[in-house]
Enzyme design. Structure first.
Site, PDB file in Angstrom:
ATOM      1  N   CYS B  49     -29.726  -5.661 -50.952  1.00 62.03           N
ATOM      2  CA  CYS B  49     -29.625  -5.891 -51.923  1.00 62.03           C
ATOM      3  C   CYS B  49     -27.812  -6.765 -51.584  1.00 62.03           C
ATOM      4  O   CYS B  49     -28.449  -7.310 -53.581  1.00 62.03           O
ATOM      5  CB  CYS B  49     -29.495  -4.573 -52.670  1.00 62.03           C
ATOM      6  SG  CYS B  49     -28.196  -3.586 -51.678  1.00 62.03           S
ATOM      7  N   ARG B  51     -28.334  -8.837 -49.917  1.00 68.35           N
ATOM      8  CA  ARG B  51     -27.963 -10.489 -48.920  1.00 68.35           C
ATOM      9  C   ARG B  51     -29.530 -10.930 -48.847  1.00 68.35           C
ATOM     10  O   ARG B  51     -30.349  -9.891 -48.120  1.00 68.35           O
ATOM     11  CB  ARG B  51     -27.759 -10.436 -47.537  1.00 68.35           C
ATOM     12  CG  ARG B  51     -27.535  -9.365 -46.813  1.00 68.35           C
ATOM     13  CD  ARG B  51     -27.009  -9.337 -45.749  1.00 68.35           C
ATOM     14  NE  ARG B  51     -25.819  -9.381 -46.095  1.00 68.35           N
ATOM     15  CZ  ARG B  51     -23.680  -9.980 -46.372  1.00 68.35           C
ATOM     16  NH1 ARG B  51     -24.647 -11.504 -45.521  1.00 68.35           N
ATOM     17  NH2 ARG B  51     -22.567 -10.225 -46.363  1.00 68.35           N
ATOM     18  N   SER B 107     -19.689  -8.120 -46.312  1.00 67.62           N
ATOM     19  CA  SER B 107     -20.702  -7.610 -46.910  1.00 67.62           C
ATOM     20  C   SER B 107     -19.586  -7.316 -48.566  1.00 67.62           C
ATOM     21  O   SER B 107     -18.494  -7.889 -48.521  1.00 67.62           O
ATOM     22  CB  SER B 107     -20.193  -5.442 -46.278  1.00 67.62           C
ATOM     23  OG  SER B 107     -20.737  -5.822 -45.916  1.00 67.62           O
ATOM     24  N   ALA B 188     -26.413  14.425 -65.077  1.00 69.45           N
ATOM     25  CA  ALA B 188     -27.755  14.579 -64.495  1.00 69.45           C
ATOM     26  C   ALA B 188     -27.664  13.276 -63.900  1.00 69.45           C
ATOM     27  O   ALA B 188     -28.860  12.526 -63.014  1.00 69.45           O
ATOM     28  CB  ALA B 188     -28.124  15.454 -64.957  1.00 69.45           C
ATOM     29  N   THR B 191     -24.504   7.864 -61.370  1.00 65.07           N
ATOM     30  CA  THR B 191     -22.738   8.704 -60.799  1.00 65.07           C
ATOM     31  C   THR B 191     -22.859   9.901 -61.013  1.00 65.07           C
ATOM     32  O   THR B 191     -22.456   9.996 -59.912  1.00 65.07           O
ATOM     33  CB  THR B 191     -22.051   8.480 -62.163  1.00 65.07           C
ATOM     34  OG1 THR B 191     -22.176   7.148 -62.669  1.00 65.07           O
ATOM     35  CG2 THR B 191     -20.934   8.199 -61.237  1.00 65.07           C
TER      36      THR B 191
END
Lengths: 274, 428
Positions: B49, B51, B107, B188, B191
């Site tokens: 997601c 690179r 990263s 729910a 997060t």
């Protein structure tokens, strides 16, 4: 032998200082690789200290319990030994810096003021007295460690409350563990003090003709026993909240310190060792 | 070392472009034959997601960065990608970049725990699709080694770097026996789901989930092995929970200070840890003032995250050293790539001549004499090759540049006609 004892007497404060420094470095650097090395070093210091105590006992023909400076070296030893046992059995490390500092202070005071007493009353060579004093000292060492863990608990409690996630938060064990260590130390201290009191009550009247139940030191010891007993009882049977337990234990320890100073310096007692 | 490649990553492209460029493993498998035909003889495609990177050994000297960029543009049918969106790497810089990626220091958050697995998968796809040979295989092994050393020799992966994990870290500083504690997750969504999973990973004794939409809480409960509580009833059970994590999109407070105070009385002041990771907040921040209540919201938990990221960054120096060590080892290996096969071929060349001559006289001498002649031939070849072999070895271990080493070995190759055979041998 005397020269070896004197050398050890000089070396011990330095050994405890380096131990304190080493534990301090482990705490600040957050490097767990020092943990094993520190434990080995602690064991070496304790063996050296034990050898010193035994040497004194043999050389002067009495255990080092006849003067404050002598008792202080026993306290330094028993606090460090109690910490080692606690570290091994609870598997909690990283708090050594706070405990070893106490050993260091007591040993410095002892090394500075200790005297080579060859002539002491025969009563000090009695084995029951030895057990009575050693169990009392170990008991008070337990209370000391209990108070230190209690203070650490309060520090961490405050830091978490105000969301201050710094060194204390990162390095100390969790609150429940600190409370448990504080409480267990107090329980062990209480049991050892109980033993000291029981021996004292049976043996002191026989050993000291001027024994009195109203002796201030005896009364204070009983009072200490009662207040620690109350906290332990309340925690076990009334489910006292953790912070309250810790606060009571710290307050109890403050009472121990103040009462010891008052009875040692401002009252007269048959129960006098220095 | 002809490694060439481009990287489009979180530094050079926004999330929408990165999303467009993302290639699933299946897509990479389909892309490899085209890439092999036109751009690289062997290589690797890493796509996450954050690179999308393509590296390899060009099929010809004419291949440039633009060719790779145009290839990806055509493949993904994207026109809004420009030269500004790519980082260019060649030779040592390309190797170093791949090592940086596998070590997790390239990263978005240093020490990303997933990247090593993603790099591993990318190299596996190359290998499975015959897109990796000697060079890429070695690059893969070293990149994975770098990643593993980073994990075992540094603290780059330590400490929470997400809000939900930071919440769990605080919980761990309050309670010791988490398996005897019970937790309530309010909400729910994504997060809340992340938090519930972290609680499960920490072996919390019992996890309860409550949400306005019961169906969503049932789905999350199924995933995490939790128990659902109807939203209308959760306040009645508040005192039973040691940990409360709230992450709903409620516009107002779900729990007031008074309600928490009442539950604390019922709990006989046993500590409770409240993590309000909702925005706007779900729980009155005044709860912080109640004794034995450890209340944290996003702001306070962000302090932990920031602090941990700062700590992780201090580990980068150690990782740079690891990468440098592996770069040197990789570079030495590359330098030997031409020399080792040369030594081997030289020896084979002489042994073939020896065997030929021995075969010619095999039937003309006795068996005992043949054995003696065979031994003598071996000794002779050994002595004849001793000096050239030592010379080649010393060249490979010297500090000469790759070009200088090639020049030094060229004469031996020329004399014995080994040119052309060596490269083929190296790749087989």
């Amino acid at each position: 032998m005397i020269s070896a004892i004197n050398s050890l007497n000089t070396a011990l404060p330095f050994l405890y200082f380096f131990l304190f420094f080493s534990y301090g470095y482990e705490f600040i650097s957050e490097e767990n690789k020092f943990r094993k090395a520190n434990r080995i070093y602690l064991i070496i210091v304790l063996i050296t200290h034990f050898f010193y105590i035994i040497s004194r006992t043999i050389e002067f023909n009495h255990p080092p319990i006849t003067a404050k400076a002598e008792i202080f070296t026993i306290i330094a030893f028993s606090v460090a030994l109690s910490y080692l046992l606690l570290e091994i059995f609870s598997k909690v490390s990283g708090t050594g810096v706070f405990i070893i500092f106490i050993s260091f202070l007591f040993q410095v005071f002892s090394s500075l003021f200790i005297e080579d007493l060859l002539e002491v009353p025969d009563i000090f060579r009695n084995k029951l007295l030895g057990i009575h004093v050693v169990s009392a000292i170990l008991g008070y060492s337990g209370f000391t460690i209990s108070a230190v863990y209690g203070i650490l608990y309060l520090m961490l409690y405050k830091d978490i409350k105000i969301s201050n996630f710094g060194l204390i938060f990162n390095r100390l064990p969790n609150l429940e563990t600190l409370e448990r260590l504080s409480f267990i130390s107090a329980v062990i201290g209480f049991m050892l003090l109980s033993l000291a009191i029981v021996i004292g009550l049976f043996w002191l009247p026989w050993a000291f003709p001027d024994f009195s139940i109203w002796d201030p030191k005896l009364l204070v010891s009983l009072l200490i026993w009662i207040i620690y007993g109350y906290v332990i009882f309340a925690k076990w049977f009334n489910d006292l909240p953790s912070k309250k337990v810790v606060l009571y234990l710290i307050a109890d320890f403050c009472f121990v310190i103040i009462s010891m100073i008052l009875t040692s310096f401002f009252t007269k007692s048959f129960h006098y060792f220095g | 070392m002809d490694l060439l490649g481009i990287s489009i990553n979180h530094r050079t492209a926004d999330i929408s472009l990165r999303e467009k460029l993302f290639c699933s493993p299946e897509e990479i498998r389909n892309l490899i034959p085209e890439l092999k035909k036109n751009i690289f003889s062997e290589g690797v495609v890493i796509s996450t997601c954050n690179r999308t990177e393509i590296f390899g050994i060009p099929v010809s000297d004419n291949i440039s960065y633009s060719d790779i960029l145009n290839f990806i543009k055509d493949w993904k049918k994207i026109n809004d990608i420009t030269e500004k969106n790519i980082e260019r790497y060649f030779s040592c810089s390309a190797v170093k970049h791949i090592f940086n990626v596998s070590a997790g220091i390239d990263s978005m958050i240093p020490g990303d725990s997933q990247i090593l697995g993603q790099v591993k998968e990318a190299f596996t796809i190359s290998s499975d699709n015959n897109f990796s040979e000697l060079f890429i295989n070695r690059l893969s092994d070293t990149a994975i080694k770098v990643g593993k050393r980073t994990i075992s020799e540094t603290k780059i992966g330590e400490g929470a770097v997400t809000i939900s994990y930071a919440a769990v870290q605080v919980i761990g500083k309050i309670f010791s026996n988490l398996d005897k504690k019970s937790a309530l997750v309010i909400g729910a969504g994504q997060t809340a789901s992340l938090a519930a999973n972290h609680l499960k990973d920490k072996n919390i004794g019992k996890i309860f989930i409550t949400n306005r939409t019961l169906a969503n809480s049932i789905i999350l409960a199924d995933k995490t092995g939790a128990v659902t509580i109807p939203f209308e009833e959760f306040k009645l059970h508040l005192h039973k929970f040691d940990i409360i994590i709230s992450a709903t999109s409620s516009p107002g407070f779900l729990l007031s200070e008074k309600e928490i105070k009442e539950s604390m009385i019922k709990r006989r002041n046993n500590p409770v840890c409240i993590m309000d990771i909702a925005l706007p907040r779900d729980i009155s921040p005044e709860a912080r003032d109640i004794e034995y209540v450890f209340y944290n919201d996003i702001d306070s938990l962000k302090n932990i995250v920031d602090e941990n990221i700062k700590r992780r960054k201090t580990e980068i120096i150690k990782i740079d050293n690891i990468i440098m060590e592996e770069m040197i080892s990789f570079h030495n290996w590359c330098n030997n790539l031409n020399i080792v096969p040369a030594i081997k071929l030289l020896r084979e060349f002489f042994e073939d001549i020896g065997n030929d001559e021995l075969n010619k006289i095999k039937n003309k001498v006795t068996e005992d004499d043949y054995i003696k002649l065979e031994a003598m031939t071996k000794r002779l070849i050994g002595r004849l090759l001793h000096n050239p072999t030592m010379k080649l070895k010393s060249i490979s271990e010297s500090s000469l540049s790759e070009q200088e080493k090639l020049k030094e070995t060229a004469i031996i190759k020329e004399i014995f006609g080994l040119n052309g055979k060596i490269e083929n041998k190296a790749l087989n």
